[in-house]
Design a protein around this motif. Structure first.
Motif, mmCIF file in Angstrom:
data_model
loop_
_atom_site.group_PDB
_atom_site.id
_atom_site.type_symbol
_atom_site.label_atom_id
_atom_site.label_comp_id
_atom_site.label_asym_id
_atom_site.label_seq_id
_atom_site.Cartn_x
_atom_site.Cartn_y
_atom_site.Cartn_z
ATOM 1 N N MET A 242 0.843 -1.199 0.000
ATOM 2 C CA MET A 242 0.000 0.000 0.000
ATOM 3 C C MET A 242 0.884 1.258 0.000
ATOM 4 S SD MET A 242 -3.152 0.417 -0.253
ATOM 5 C CE MET A 242 -3.554 2.070 -0.797
ATOM 6 N N ALA A 243 1.919 1.208 0.834
ATOM 7 C CA ALA A 243 2.821 2.373 0.919
ATOM 8 C C ALA A 243 3.498 2.598 -0.432
ATOM 9 C CB ALA A 243 3.856 2.150 2.017
ATOM 10 N N LYS A 244 3.833 1.492 -1.125
ATOM 11 C CA LYS A 244 4.491 1.606 -2.419
ATOM 12 C C LYS A 244 3.534 2.245 -3.449
ATOM 13 C CE LYS A 244 7.100 -1.287 -5.445
ATOM 14 N NZ LYS A 244 7.176 -2.633 -5.957
ATOM 15 N N THR A 245 2.292 1.796 -3.419
ATOM 16 C CA THR A 245 1.307 2.364 -4.350
ATOM 17 C C THR A 245 1.128 3.855 -4.079
ATOM 18 O OG1 THR A 245 0.150 0.261 -4.415
ATOM 19 C CG2 THR A 245 -1.082 2.164 -5.199
ATOM 20 N N GLN A 246 1.083 4.201 -2.796
ATOM 21 C CA GLN A 246 0.895 5.622 -2.458
ATOM 22 C C GLN A 246 2.083 6.459 -2.943
ATOM 23 O OE1 GLN A 246 -0.042 5.891 1.737
ATOM 24 N NE2 GLN A 246 -2.199 5.453 1.308
ATOM 25 N N ALA A 247 3.272 5.874 -2.842
ATOM 26 C CA ALA A 247 4.462 6.601 -3.307
ATOM 27 C C ALA A 247 4.400 6.787 -4.826
ATOM 28 C CB ALA A 247 5.722 5.841 -2.909
ATOM 29 N N VAL A 248 3.912 5.746 -5.529
ATOM 30 C CA VAL A 248 3.775 5.848 -6.997
ATOM 31 C C VAL A 248 2.796 6.959 -7.348
ATOM 32 C CG1 VAL A 248 2.870 4.661 -9.054
ATOM 33 C CG2 VAL A 248 4.376 3.440 -7.471
ATOM 34 N N ARG A 249 1.669 6.987 -6.643
ATOM 35 C CA ARG A 249 0.647 8.007 -6.920
ATOM 36 C C ARG A 249 1.240 9.409 -6.737
ATOM 37 N NH1 ARG A 249 -3.994 4.956 -3.345
ATOM 38 N NH2 ARG A 249 -4.806 3.651 -5.020
ATOM 39 N N GLN A 250 1.949 9.575 -5.629
ATOM 40 C CA GLN A 250 2.535 10.881 -5.320
ATOM 41 C C GLN A 250 3.520 11.292 -6.410
ATOM 42 O OE1 GLN A 250 2.135 12.659 -1.892
ATOM 43 N NE2 GLN A 250 2.565 14.151 -3.518
ATOM 44 N N LYS A 251 4.313 10.305 -6.855
ATOM 45 C CA LYS A 251 5.341 10.602 -7.847
ATOM 46 C C LYS A 251 4.715 10.957 -9.209
ATOM 47 C CE LYS A 251 9.565 8.745 -9.692
ATOM 48 N NZ LYS A 251 10.118 7.480 -10.135
ATOM 49 N N LEU A 252 3.706 10.181 -9.586
ATOM 50 C CA LEU A 252 3.034 10.460 -10.862
ATOM 51 C C LEU A 252 2.463 11.872 -10.852
ATOM 52 C CD1 LEU A 252 0.980 7.141 -11.388
ATOM 53 C CD2 LEU A 252 2.883 7.923 -12.783
ATOM 54 N N LEU A 253 1.796 12.195 -9.755
ATOM 55 C CA LEU A 253 1.178 13.514 -9.674
ATOM 56 C C LEU A 253 2.240 14.616 -9.714
ATOM 57 C CD1 LEU A 253 -1.408 15.216 -9.231
ATOM 58 C CD2 LEU A 253 -0.896 15.139 -6.788
ATOM 59 N N SER A 254 3.306 14.449 -8.942
ATOM 60 C CA SER A 254 4.338 15.491 -8.900
ATOM 61 C C SER A 254 4.894 15.755 -10.300
ATOM 62 C CB SER A 254 5.509 15.089 -8.009
ATOM 63 O OG SER A 254 5.018 14.734 -6.772
ATOM 64 N N LYS A 255 5.106 14.659 -11.060
ATOM 65 C CA LYS A 255 5.648 14.837 -12.419
ATOM 66 C C LYS A 255 4.679 15.630 -13.285
ATOM 67 C CE LYS A 255 8.577 10.763 -13.034
ATOM 68 N NZ LYS A 255 8.767 9.598 -13.894
ATOM 69 N N VAL A 256 3.388 15.321 -13.167
ATOM 70 C CA VAL A 256 2.395 16.044 -13.976
ATOM 71 C C VAL A 256 2.373 17.515 -13.589
ATOM 72 C CG1 VAL A 256 -0.077 16.325 -14.419
ATOM 73 C CG2 VAL A 256 0.913 14.049 -14.379
#
Ligand SMILES: Cc1cc2nc3c(=O)[nH]c(=O)nc-3n(C[C@H](O)[C@H](O)[C@H](O)COP(=O)(O)OP(=O)(O)OC[C@H]3O[C@@H](n4cnc5c(N)ncnc54)[C@H](O)[C@@H]3O)c2cc1C
Length: 453
Positions: A242-256
């Protein structure tokens, strides 16, 4: 047109000719079933043409060709400009036409209403929903475009959080920066801006993007950035997963946010319209505290945000169709995996019309795959090839799995007598004659706008 049938055959009606409808038509037609695909539009490409933003140039072309290959084949009759609920009556279709089965593959085209009292009276007066917005964005440069024309002002705000809302903020930003650069005598294109990103294009022209003074678009989400449904955890995820998925979400958003200079507020829920005369001029938000899936409003944290345009992008559901029973926002399906429609036998849903509620293996497997590289490519923030075709292959696999129930139903029932099939074909034939539709390819050539992007 199919010639006179002389042997018993199954004959199936398919509503909608896009990814789901064309996949169903291909599978069934290859198994010897006569398929009549009723499509409301001139062209059958659905979300690919009208929902996938037009910067996915290659992808759109590729998917059009795939759909063409599936619909232009023996045993498939394509009936365009025929809308269920308008040109075709659902009860008539189920009770009188005599089809062996009916597949609803009509997708999800109704925007979920923004849950703010009285807001819908401001549609096109300060409020736009995502589906008409992307439709306009994709078609606005065609000379004969018949729909409403929008002007996207600086300071637009978007309500959302999923992949589609990110498409919307990107479309707004590339539109604003293309205009801002042009006003300085710098010619660039929407494609260039989307592909390379706003800071990179500005840098290439020696411009500081902040100096352009554009009032950037703001995305408001009711939950936290780490909750955004742009990446999914595996089933029964461990706390680490779950923590990994949340980190992915955060990273995707930051890039956008960085690549398209979008501003973002998490934990903000719109609660009231701010109006002036007959126009919406902003929204009142309350901040939220997130607990699991729930976002609880925190009293006393209300703020008013003024904006010349609000775009709501909070999801799409199937459009209500006269005669088709609903359960909440969806049609009354008995089973979300198989798409069996509860009120009538031999009626099934496939594709987006049974959106997101399914739990079938292929969807789960695909959801996990979608988590990373595909979404990055979809959002235009990946390093790799911009090929997002696996997204569509996943959707097609899901349709194939749903078709198992349809095929089992066909096997349980005797095929139609030749005269029954011929009666259906005559009825369809007279509609095609009225429309001047003499065959799939000829029709597509005739109705494709010459300047379609
Ligand atoms: C990155 C990414 C990941 C994705 N992952 C998945 C996934 O895991 N699983 C999945 O299932 N999907 C996924 N998708 C979505 C996939 O794009 C859609 O499932 C698919 O495009 C929807 O196709 P459809 O045929 O169901 O609906 P649509 O494309 O909406 O087609 C419906 C068709 O029906 C027609 N129609 C509508 N109403 C009527 C009517 N009343 N009468 C006649 N015709 C009508 C429309 O004009 C349209 O042509 C993903 C997409 C992306 C970009």
């Amino acid at each position: 047109m199919i010639e006179n049938i002389s042997e018993p055959k199954h004959c199936v009606a398919i509503i909608g000719g896009a990814v789901a409808g064309s996949t169903a038509a291909e599978v069934l037609a290859d198994a010897g079933v006569v398929c009549v695909v009723f499509e409301q539009n001139d062209r059958p490409y659905g979300k690919i043409e009208d929902g996938l933003p037009r910067w996915h140039v290659k992808q759109r072309k590729m998917e059009y060709e795939t759909i063409d290959g599936r619909l232009d084949r023996p045993n498939v009759i394509f009936a365009p400009r025929t809308r269920l609920g308008q040109d075709l009556d659902f009860h008539d279709l189920v009770q009188n036409w005599g089809f062996s089965a009916i597949l609803l593959a009509n997708g999800a085209w109704k925007d979920r209403p923004l849950p703010v009292d009285g807001i819908d009276q401001y549609v096109d007066k300060g409020l736009i929903y995502q589906n008409p917005f992307i439709y306009w964005f994709n078609h606005k440069n065609e000379k004969a475009y018949p729909g409403p024309r929008y002007v996207i002002p600086e300071g637009t705000i978007v309500i959302g959080g999923g992949l589609a809302s990110i498409d919307v903020v990107k479309a707004v930003q590339v539109d604003l920066y293309e205009a801002a650069l042009r006003s300085r005598g710098i010619e660039t294109t929407m494609l260039e801006l989307e592909h390379k990103g706003i800071p990179a294009i500005c840098a290439a022209h020696g411009v500081d993007p902040a100096a352009l003074g554009v009032k950037d678009c703001v995305l408001y989400y009711r939950r936290r950035a780490v909750d955004m449904p742009v990446a999914q955890p595996p089933d029964n995820a461990t706390p680490e997963q779950m923590a990994k998925t949340q980190a992915v979400r955060q990273k995707l958003l930051s890039k956008v946010l960085e690549k398209f200079r979008v501003r973002f507020f998490e934990c903000h829920l719109p609660t009231a319209a701010i109006t002036e005369g007959d126009r919406l001029v902003g929204l009142r938000f309350v901040q939220t505290r997130v607990e699991g899936r729930n976002a609880h409003p925190i009293p006393g944290t209300e703020t008013d945000v003024l904006s010349p345009l609000v775009i709501s992008s909070i999801g799409s559901v199937p459009e209500p169709i006269a005669g088709v029973e609903m359960k909440g926002d969806f049609y009354r399906f008995k089973d979300w995996d198989t798409g069996e429609y509860a009120p009538a036998e031999r009626v099934f849903g496939v594709g987006n019309v049974v959106t997101g509620q399914g739990n079938i293996a292929v969807s789960r497997k695909h959801a996990a795959f979608v988590a990373r590289h595909l979404v990055e490519n979809y959002l235009g923030i990946g390093d790799g090839e911009r090929d997002i075709s696996p997204a569509y292959r996943g959707a097609e696999d899901r349709v194939r799995q749903q078709l198992e129930k349809v095929e089992a139903s066909l096997q349980r029932h005797a095929p139609l007598a030749p005269e029954q099939v011929n009666t259906i074909l005559e009825r369809v034939g007279s509609r095609l004659h009225q429309l001047g539709c003499a065959g799939y390819r000829e029709w597509i050539d005739k109705v494709t706008p010459p300047d379609l992007e």
